[in-house]
Design a protein around this motif. Structure first.
Motif, short mmCIF file in Angstrom:
data_model
loop_
_atom_site.label_atom_id
_atom_site.label_comp_id
_atom_site.label_asym_id
_atom_site.label_seq_id
_atom_site.Cartn_x
_atom_site.Cartn_y
_atom_site.Cartn_z
N ARG A 140 -2.03 4.85 -4.69
CA ARG A 140 -0.98 5.04 -3.68
C ARG A 140 0.06 6.08 -4.13
NH1 ARG A 140 0.29 0.23 -0.58
NH2 ARG A 140 1.81 1.60 0.39
N GLY A 141 -0.18 6.73 -5.28
CA GLY A 141 0.71 7.79 -5.74
C GLY A 141 1.84 7.35 -6.64
N VAL A 142 1.81 6.10 -7.13
CA VAL A 142 2.86 5.60 -8.01
C VAL A 142 2.27 5.37 -9.39
CG1 VAL A 142 4.48 3.70 -8.43
CG2 VAL A 142 4.10 4.52 -6.10
N ALA A 167 12.64 9.75 -5.22
CA ALA A 167 11.34 9.07 -5.25
C ALA A 167 11.43 7.64 -5.79
CB ALA A 167 10.36 9.88 -6.09
N ILE A 168 12.58 7.25 -6.34
CA ILE A 168 12.68 5.94 -6.99
C ILE A 168 12.51 4.80 -5.99
CG2 ILE A 168 14.24 4.39 -8.21
CD1 ILE A 168 15.23 6.87 -9.78
N ASP A 169 13.33 4.74 -4.96
CA ASP A 169 13.24 3.62 -4.02
C ASP A 169 11.90 3.59 -3.29
OD1 ASP A 169 14.87 1.32 -2.79
OD2 ASP A 169 14.08 2.38 -1.04
N PRO A 170 11.41 4.70 -2.76
CA PRO A 170 10.09 4.66 -2.11
C PRO A 170 8.97 4.25 -3.07
CG PRO A 170 11.23 6.69 -1.52
CD PRO A 170 12.04 6.02 -2.59
N GLY A 171 9.06 4.68 -4.31
CA GLY A 171 8.04 4.31 -5.30
C GLY A 171 8.05 2.82 -5.59
N VAL A 172 9.23 2.25 -5.75
CA VAL A 172 9.33 0.81 -5.99
C VAL A 172 8.87 0.03 -4.76
CG1 VAL A 172 10.90 -1.11 -6.51
CG2 VAL A 172 11.10 1.04 -7.78
N LEU A 224 -0.17 -12.00 -12.02
CA LEU A 224 -0.25 -10.56 -11.81
C LEU A 224 -1.27 -9.95 -12.76
CD1 LEU A 224 1.27 -8.33 -10.15
CD2 LEU A 224 2.55 -7.91 -12.23
N ASP A 225 -2.14 -9.13 -12.23
CA ASP A 225 -3.14 -8.42 -13.02
C ASP A 225 -2.65 -7.00 -13.21
OD1 ASP A 225 -5.33 -7.11 -14.07
OD2 ASP A 225 -6.76 -7.89 -12.62
N GLY A 226 -1.90 -6.79 -14.29
CA GLY A 226 -1.29 -5.49 -14.56
C GLY A 226 -2.25 -4.33 -14.59
N PRO A 227 -3.37 -4.43 -15.33
CA PRO A 227 -4.31 -3.31 -15.37
C PRO A 227 -4.83 -2.94 -13.98
CG PRO A 227 -4.73 -4.78 -17.20
CD PRO A 227 -3.70 -5.47 -16.33
N ALA A 228 -5.16 -3.93 -13.16
CA ALA A 228 -5.63 -3.64 -11.80
C ALA A 228 -4.50 -3.07 -10.96
CB ALA A 228 -6.18 -4.91 -11.14
N LEU A 229 -3.29 -3.57 -11.15
CA LEU A 229 -2.14 -3.09 -10.41
C LEU A 229 -1.86 -1.62 -10.72
CD1 LEU A 229 0.06 -4.09 -8.44
CD2 LEU A 229 1.51 -4.38 -10.44
N VAL A 230 -2.01 -1.25 -11.98
CA VAL A 230 -1.82 0.15 -12.38
C VAL A 230 -2.76 1.06 -11.59
CG1 VAL A 230 -2.13 1.78 -14.30
CG2 VAL A 230 -0.89 -0.36 -14.67
N ARG A 231 -4.02 0.66 -11.49
CA ARG A 231 -5.01 1.47 -10.75
C ARG A 231 -4.67 1.53 -9.26
NH1 ARG A 231 -8.12 -1.49 -14.24
NH2 ARG A 231 -8.79 -2.95 -12.61
N ARG A 232 -4.32 0.39 -8.68
CA ARG A 232 -4.01 0.37 -7.24
C ARG A 232 -2.74 1.16 -6.92
NH1 ARG A 232 -5.48 -5.48 -7.66
NH2 ARG A 232 -7.67 -5.53 -7.07
N ALA A 233 -1.75 1.04 -7.80
CA ALA A 233 -0.51 1.81 -7.58
C ALA A 233 -0.79 3.30 -7.68
CB ALA A 233 0.55 1.38 -8.59
N ILE A 293 6.55 0.97 -2.63
CA ILE A 293 5.08 1.01 -2.66
C ILE A 293 4.56 0.05 -3.71
CG2 ILE A 293 3.09 2.46 -3.26
CD1 ILE A 293 4.67 4.83 -1.99
N LEU A 294 5.17 0.05 -4.88
CA LEU A 294 4.76 -0.88 -5.93
C LEU A 294 4.85 -2.32 -5.44
CD1 LEU A 294 3.91 -1.49 -8.83
CD2 LEU A 294 6.34 -1.40 -9.45
N ALA A 295 5.95 -2.67 -4.79
CA ALA A 295 6.12 -4.03 -4.27
C ALA A 295 5.04 -4.36 -3.25
CB ALA A 295 7.51 -4.18 -3.65
N ASP A 296 4.66 -3.39 -2.44
CA ASP A 296 3.61 -3.60 -1.45
C ASP A 296 2.27 -3.86 -2.15
OD1 ASP A 296 2.60 -3.63 1.26
OD2 ASP A 296 1.75 -1.64 0.86
N VAL A 297 1.98 -3.10 -3.19
CA VAL A 297 0.74 -3.28 -3.94
C VAL A 297 0.75 -4.64 -4.63
CG1 VAL A 297 -0.65 -2.38 -5.86
CG2 VAL A 297 0.40 -0.80 -4.25
N VAL A 298 1.88 -5.04 -5.19
CA VAL A 298 2.01 -6.35 -5.82
C VAL A 298 1.78 -7.45 -4.79
CG1 VAL A 298 3.64 -7.98 -6.87
CG2 VAL A 298 3.53 -5.63 -7.70
N ALA A 299 2.43 -7.33 -3.63
CA ALA A 299 2.29 -8.35 -2.59
C ALA A 299 0.84 -8.48 -2.15
CB ALA A 299 3.18 -8.01 -1.40
N ASP A 300 0.15 -7.36 -2.03
CA ASP A 300 -1.25 -7.39 -1.65
C ASP A 300 -2.08 -8.12 -2.71
OD1 ASP A 300 -3.44 -6.63 0.12
OD2 ASP A 300 -4.03 -5.25 -1.50
N GLN A 301 -1.81 -7.82 -3.96
CA GLN A 301 -2.54 -8.49 -5.05
C GLN A 301 -2.23 -9.98 -5.09
OE1 GLN A 301 -1.88 -8.43 -9.56
NE2 GLN A 301 -3.24 -6.68 -9.21
#
Length: 152
Positions: free
Chosen positions: A93-95, A125-130, A81-90, A132-140
């Protein structure tokens, strides 16, 4: 000399609260509002804590250790997992999440850590945010292969 100068400057920066504010706080505490506020905040944080962990369990492909409490969750992700890149991608997407490597004394090799704050997030917003995060992680992770921390 330096200490004397800093003490002189401190007089202008760090002063005690005004007497009015101190009196107002004393009345607030004496009326029991402080303890009621603390109890309400504990209940609210416990509820959010539970919702965050349920969402993480539901949406992520790996287990996240549950801390004993607090207002944030440390997420040790898969080693690729590339955390810094994930932060930007999330964020795109609004997270909003925090990269975890900056919290380590020696951040090298800690890019796969994330910090999720939930104390100020609306409950709805908690469940929808997580999710979205999971989707961004899966994409990465599609681009980096299987997780090394194990999948469920």
């Amino acid at each position: 000399e330096l200490i004397a100068e800093l003490r002189h400057l401190r007089r202008y920066m760090v002063r005690h609260p005004s007497g009015h504010l101190q009196r107002a706080m004393a009345l607030f505490i004496a009326a029991g509002h402080y303890h009621r506020t603390i109890r309400r905040r504990r209940v609210s944080l416990a509820h959010r804590w539970s919702l965050v962990h349920e969402a993480l369990d539901r949406h992520l492909d790996w287990s996240v250790p549950a801390p004993p409490g607090g207002g944030s969750v440390w997420v040790p992700g898969p080693l690729h997992l590339d955390g810094p890149a994930l932060v930007r991608r999330a964020l795109d997407r609004g997270v909003v999440i925090e990269r975890g490597d900056t919290y380590f004394r020696q951040p090298a090799g800690r890019d796969h850590y994330l910090r999720l704050g939930f104390a100020a997030i609306p409950v709805a917003a908690i469940d929808p945010g997580v999710a979205i995060l999971a989707d961004v992680v899966a994409d990465q992770m599609k681009h980096h292969g299987p997780t090394e921390t194990g999948t469920r």
